[in-house]
Motif scaffolding. Structure first.
Motif, PDB file in Angstrom:
ATOM      1  N   MET A   1       1.039  -0.863   0.426  1.00  0.00           N
ATOM      2  CA  MET A   1       0.112  -0.078  -0.007  1.00  0.00           C
ATOM      3  C   MET A   1       0.739   1.126  -0.017  1.00  0.00           C
ATOM      4  O   MET A   1       2.028   1.390   0.665  1.00  0.00           O
ATOM      5  N   ARG A   2       0.858   2.635  -0.919  1.00  0.00           N
ATOM      6  CA  ARG A   2       1.466   3.171  -1.049  1.00  0.00           C
ATOM      7  C   ARG A   2       0.732   4.322   0.020  1.00  0.00           C
ATOM      8  O   ARG A   2       1.178   5.213   0.114  1.00  0.00           O
ATOM      9  N   TYR A   3      -0.756   4.491  -0.129  1.00  0.00           N
ATOM     10  CA  TYR A   3      -1.479   5.573  -0.055  1.00  0.00           C
ATOM     11  C   TYR A   3      -2.394   5.269   1.798  1.00  0.00           C
ATOM     12  O   TYR A   3      -2.647   6.246   2.247  1.00  0.00           O
ATOM     13  N   VAL A   4      -2.649   3.830   1.381  1.00  0.00           N
ATOM     14  CA  VAL A   4      -3.953   4.140   2.645  1.00  0.00           C
ATOM     15  C   VAL A   4      -2.909   2.790   3.369  1.00  0.00           C
ATOM     16  O   VAL A   4      -2.113   1.937   3.681  1.00  0.00           O
ATOM     17  N   TYR A   5      -2.778   3.052   5.030  1.00  0.00           N
ATOM     18  CA  TYR A   5      -2.425   2.096   6.455  1.00  0.00           C
ATOM     19  C   TYR A   5      -2.864   2.194   7.253  1.00  0.00           C
ATOM     20  O   TYR A   5      -4.083   3.271   7.461  1.00  0.00           O
ATOM     21  N   PRO A   6      -3.303   1.071   7.673  1.00  0.00           N
ATOM     22  CA  PRO A   6      -4.083   1.061   9.035  1.00  0.00           C
ATOM     23  C   PRO A   6      -3.318   1.506  10.519  1.00  0.00           C
ATOM     24  O   PRO A   6      -2.049   1.033  10.635  1.00  0.00           O
ATOM     25  N   VAL A   7      -4.001   1.692  11.019  1.00  0.00           N
ATOM     26  CA  VAL A   7      -3.603   1.965  12.440  1.00  0.00           C
ATOM     27  C   VAL A   7      -4.735   2.093  13.714  1.00  0.00           C
ATOM     28  O   VAL A   7      -5.333   2.576  13.555  1.00  0.00           O
ATOM     29  N   VAL A   8      -3.730   1.370  15.071  1.00  0.00           N
ATOM     30  CA  VAL A   8      -4.215   1.845  16.089  1.00  0.00           C
ATOM     31  C   VAL A   8      -4.299   3.036  16.754  1.00  0.00           C
ATOM     32  O   VAL A   8      -3.427   3.356  17.030  1.00  0.00           O
ATOM     33  N   SER A   9      -5.416   3.832  16.907  1.00  0.00           N
ATOM     34  CA  SER A   9      -5.262   5.280  17.463  1.00  0.00           C
ATOM     35  C   SER A   9      -6.036   5.057  18.983  1.00  0.00           C
ATOM     36  O   SER A   9      -7.320   5.319  19.187  1.00  0.00           O
ATOM     37  N   ARG A  10      -5.174   5.367  20.008  1.00  0.00           N
ATOM     38  CA  ARG A  10      -5.664   5.341  20.893  1.00  0.00           C
ATOM     39  C   ARG A  10      -6.479   7.277  20.892  1.00  0.00           C
ATOM     40  O   ARG A  10      -7.589   6.788  21.939  1.00  0.00           O
ATOM     41  N   ARG A  11      -6.033   8.190  20.517  1.00  0.00           N
ATOM     42  CA  ARG A  11      -7.337   9.019  19.788  1.00  0.00           C
ATOM     43  C   ARG A  11      -8.380   9.052  20.091  1.00  0.00           C
ATOM     44  O   ARG A  11      -9.370   9.458  20.244  1.00  0.00           O
ATOM     45  N   ALA A  12      -8.287   7.481  18.531  1.00  0.00           N
ATOM     46  CA  ALA A  12      -9.826   7.686  18.205  1.00  0.00           C
ATOM     47  C   ALA A  12     -10.079   6.551  18.708  1.00  0.00           C
ATOM     48  O   ALA A  12     -11.267   6.481  18.611  1.00  0.00           O
ATOM     49  N   GLY A  13     -10.039   6.252  19.257  1.00  0.00           N
ATOM     50  CA  GLY A  13     -10.380   5.032  20.236  1.00  0.00           C
ATOM     51  C   GLY A  13     -10.552   3.661  19.355  1.00  0.00           C
ATOM     52  O   GLY A  13     -11.178   3.329  19.487  1.00  0.00           O
ATOM     53  N   GLY A  14      -9.747   3.355  18.080  1.00  0.00           N
ATOM     54  CA  GLY A  14      -9.948   2.077  16.929  1.00  0.00           C
ATOM     55  C   GLY A  14      -9.388   2.175  16.162  1.00  0.00           C
ATOM     56  O   GLY A  14      -8.052   2.727  16.565  1.00  0.00           O
ATOM     57  N   PHE A  68      -9.771  -8.928   9.175  1.00  0.00           N
ATOM     58  CA  PHE A  68      -8.761  -7.527   9.781  1.00  0.00           C
ATOM     59  C   PHE A  68      -8.900  -7.211  11.789  1.00  0.00           C
ATOM     60  O   PHE A  68      -7.637  -7.978  12.220  1.00  0.00           O
ATOM     61  N   LEU A  69      -9.774  -7.261  11.890  1.00  0.00           N
ATOM     62  CA  LEU A  69     -10.117  -6.542  12.956  1.00  0.00           C
ATOM     63  C   LEU A  69      -9.270  -7.955  14.016  1.00  0.00           C
ATOM     64  O   LEU A  69      -8.736  -8.074  14.863  1.00  0.00           O
ATOM     65  N   GLU A  70      -9.872  -9.339  13.375  1.00  0.00           N
ATOM     66  CA  GLU A  70      -9.629 -10.301  14.359  1.00  0.00           C
ATOM     67  C   GLU A  70      -8.150 -10.537  14.698  1.00  0.00           C
ATOM     68  O   GLU A  70      -7.566 -10.841  15.993  1.00  0.00           O
ATOM     69  N   ARG A  71      -7.661 -11.106  13.479  1.00  0.00           N
ATOM     70  CA  ARG A  71      -6.305 -11.073  13.160  1.00  0.00           C
ATOM     71  C   ARG A  71      -4.963 -10.352  13.890  1.00  0.00           C
ATOM     72  O   ARG A  71      -4.227 -10.395  14.451  1.00  0.00           O
ATOM     73  N   ALA A  72      -6.054  -8.312  13.664  1.00  0.00           N
ATOM     74  CA  ALA A  72      -4.714  -7.281  13.519  1.00  0.00           C
ATOM     75  C   ALA A  72      -4.816  -6.513  14.554  1.00  0.00           C
ATOM     76  O   ALA A  72      -3.721  -5.450  14.758  1.00  0.00           O
ATOM     77  N   VAL A  73      -6.094  -6.467  15.395  1.00  0.00           N
ATOM     78  CA  VAL A  73      -6.659  -5.167  15.786  1.00  0.00           C
ATOM     79  C   VAL A  73      -6.784  -5.791  17.743  1.00  0.00           C
ATOM     80  O   VAL A  73      -7.636  -6.721  17.373  1.00  0.00           O
ATOM     81  N   PRO A  74      -5.913  -5.018  18.445  1.00  0.00           N
ATOM     82  CA  PRO A  74      -6.515  -5.465  19.566  1.00  0.00           C
ATOM     83  C   PRO A  74      -7.730  -5.711  20.668  1.00  0.00           C
ATOM     84  O   PRO A  74      -8.116  -4.694  20.249  1.00  0.00           O
ATOM     85  N   ALA A  75      -8.283  -6.338  21.284  1.00  0.00           N
ATOM     86  CA  ALA A  75      -9.667  -6.462  21.123  1.00  0.00           C
ATOM     87  C   ALA A  75     -10.179  -5.547  21.871  1.00  0.00           C
ATOM     88  O   ALA A  75     -10.808  -4.898  21.418  1.00  0.00           O
ATOM     89  N   PRO A  76      -9.551  -4.233  22.502  1.00  0.00           N
ATOM     90  CA  PRO A  76     -10.729  -3.041  23.265  1.00  0.00           C
ATOM     91  C   PRO A  76     -10.341  -2.113  22.249  1.00  0.00           C
ATOM     92  O   PRO A  76     -10.876  -1.608  22.080  1.00  0.00           O
ATOM     93  N   TYR A  77      -9.419  -2.457  21.072  1.00  0.00           N
ATOM     94  CA  TYR A  77      -9.292  -1.792  19.092  1.00  0.00           C
ATOM     95  C   TYR A  77     -10.465  -2.069  18.150  1.00  0.00           C
ATOM     96  O   TYR A  77     -10.592  -1.090  17.386  1.00  0.00           O
ATOM     97  N   ARG A  78     -11.525  -2.851  18.532  1.00  0.00           N
ATOM     98  CA  ARG A  78     -11.918  -3.418  17.106  1.00  0.00           C
ATOM     99  C   ARG A  78     -13.125  -2.745  16.601  1.00  0.00           C
ATOM    100  O   ARG A  78     -14.269  -3.341  16.784  1.00  0.00           O
ATOM    101  N   ARG A  79     -12.807  -2.202  16.269  1.00  0.00           N
ATOM    102  CA  ARG A  79     -13.870  -1.132  15.313  1.00  0.00           C
ATOM    103  C   ARG A  79     -13.549   0.065  14.489  1.00  0.00           C
ATOM    104  O   ARG A  79     -12.418   0.676  14.936  1.00  0.00           O
ATOM    105  N   LEU A  80     -13.895  -0.492  13.095  1.00  0.00           N
ATOM    106  CA  LEU A  80     -13.647   1.037  12.439  1.00  0.00           C
ATOM    107  C   LEU A  80     -13.584   3.109  13.458  1.00  0.00           C
ATOM    108  O   LEU A  80     -14.983   2.951  13.182  1.00  0.00           O
TER     109      LEU A  80
END
Length: 267
Positions: A1-14, A68-80
């Motif tokens: 991916m050149r332009y789009v990337y996923p990140v767990v955001s503490r400020r966004a809460g997910g 993706f959420l189940e594989r890659a994101v910690p449980a408290p943050y599993r929401r877009l």
């Protein structure tokens, strides 16, 4: 991916899907806490909009239709939580910023996500008065999006020391007023210890006074994101910087709340 990337955001809460319009790692500011390696002075390039759309479609499918959420994101943050224009430089400096905002809103609308998740532009505010950026902010406002506007310090000298730019604070307040008049706007402020010492009281006084001036001039702000370092800086000053704690940030937050501002503290 050149332009789009996923990140767990503490400020966004997910989960936040980042949109990077600066794959050349160029920015017109150089903040001492910036996490971008190889950062250079400059602006964002022209964007391959077709590729941006394809990457966003793939990422949305992985999150919403796949595991993706189940594989890659910690449980408290599993929401877009949001899609955020935030990458390796100032997103509004790209000549295709307005077109990129329109494309992202279109893709989110096709999945009925507008109004269900946030669309955020994280910006240092330096280009907000340009017509192409104003047009993008109008699109963003119509989609109930948000601007997160960078303001770390209250004087020319402190801004230069933290953000690496010779900027008059009152000029920046005018930019903040311009943004807030067009789209829901949060101020984002990063505070940290330098050489083991937290921000000195006089510097904090000047920062609070600058926000007070902005409010006195009519800035209708959603509030302030007050945060500290989450990941190591990749700038030469990195070893001199350390994160603050909640106990350091809450007294500052209390002063801002006394001005009538909503304040969200993140550590």
């Amino acid at each position: 991916m050149r332009y789009v990337y996923p990140v767990v955001s503490r400020r966004a809460g997910g989960l936040s899907l980042g949109v990077n319009l600066n794959p050349n790692a160029a920015c017109n500011w150089r903040c001492v806490y910036c996490q971008v390696p190889g950062l250079s002075r400059g602006v964002g390039p022209a964007i391959d909009l077709a590729r941006l759309g394809q990457e966003l479609d793939r990422m949305l499918a992985a999150v919403l239709d796949g595991d993706f959420l189940e594989r890659a994101v910690p449980a408290p943050y599993r929401r877009l939580a949001d899609v955020a224009f935030s990458g390796d430089g100032e997103p509004t400096s790209s000549p295709d910023f307005d077109a990129a905002v329109a494309l992202v809103l279109d893709r989110l609308g096709a999945r009925a996500l507008l109004g269900r998740i946030s669309v955020v532009v994280i910006t240092n505010g330096s280009f907000v008065r340009k017509p192409r950026v104003a047009a993008a902010l109008a699109r963003l406002a119509a989609a109930d999006g948000e601007v997160w506007f960078k303001l770390d310090a209250g004087t020319r000298e402190e801004i230069a020391r933290t953000n690496g730019v010779p900027l008059d604070p009152d000029t920046h307040v005018r930019r903040l007023l311009h943004a807030a008049a067009r789209c829901r706007t949060w101020v984002q402020t990063c505070l940290f210890a330098r050489d083991g010492a937290p921000p000195n009281p006089a510097a904090l006084d000047r920062y609070v006074a600058l926000l007070e001036r902005a409010l006195a001039r009519g800035a209708a702000l959603a509030g302030v994101h007050l945060y500290t370092l989450a990941r190591p800086s990749r700038q030469p000053e990195a070893e001199r910087l350390t994160a603050l704690g909640v106990a350091d940030l809450e007294p500052i937050a209390a002063r801002l709340r006394a001005l009538g501002l909503v304040v969200r503290v993140s550590v």
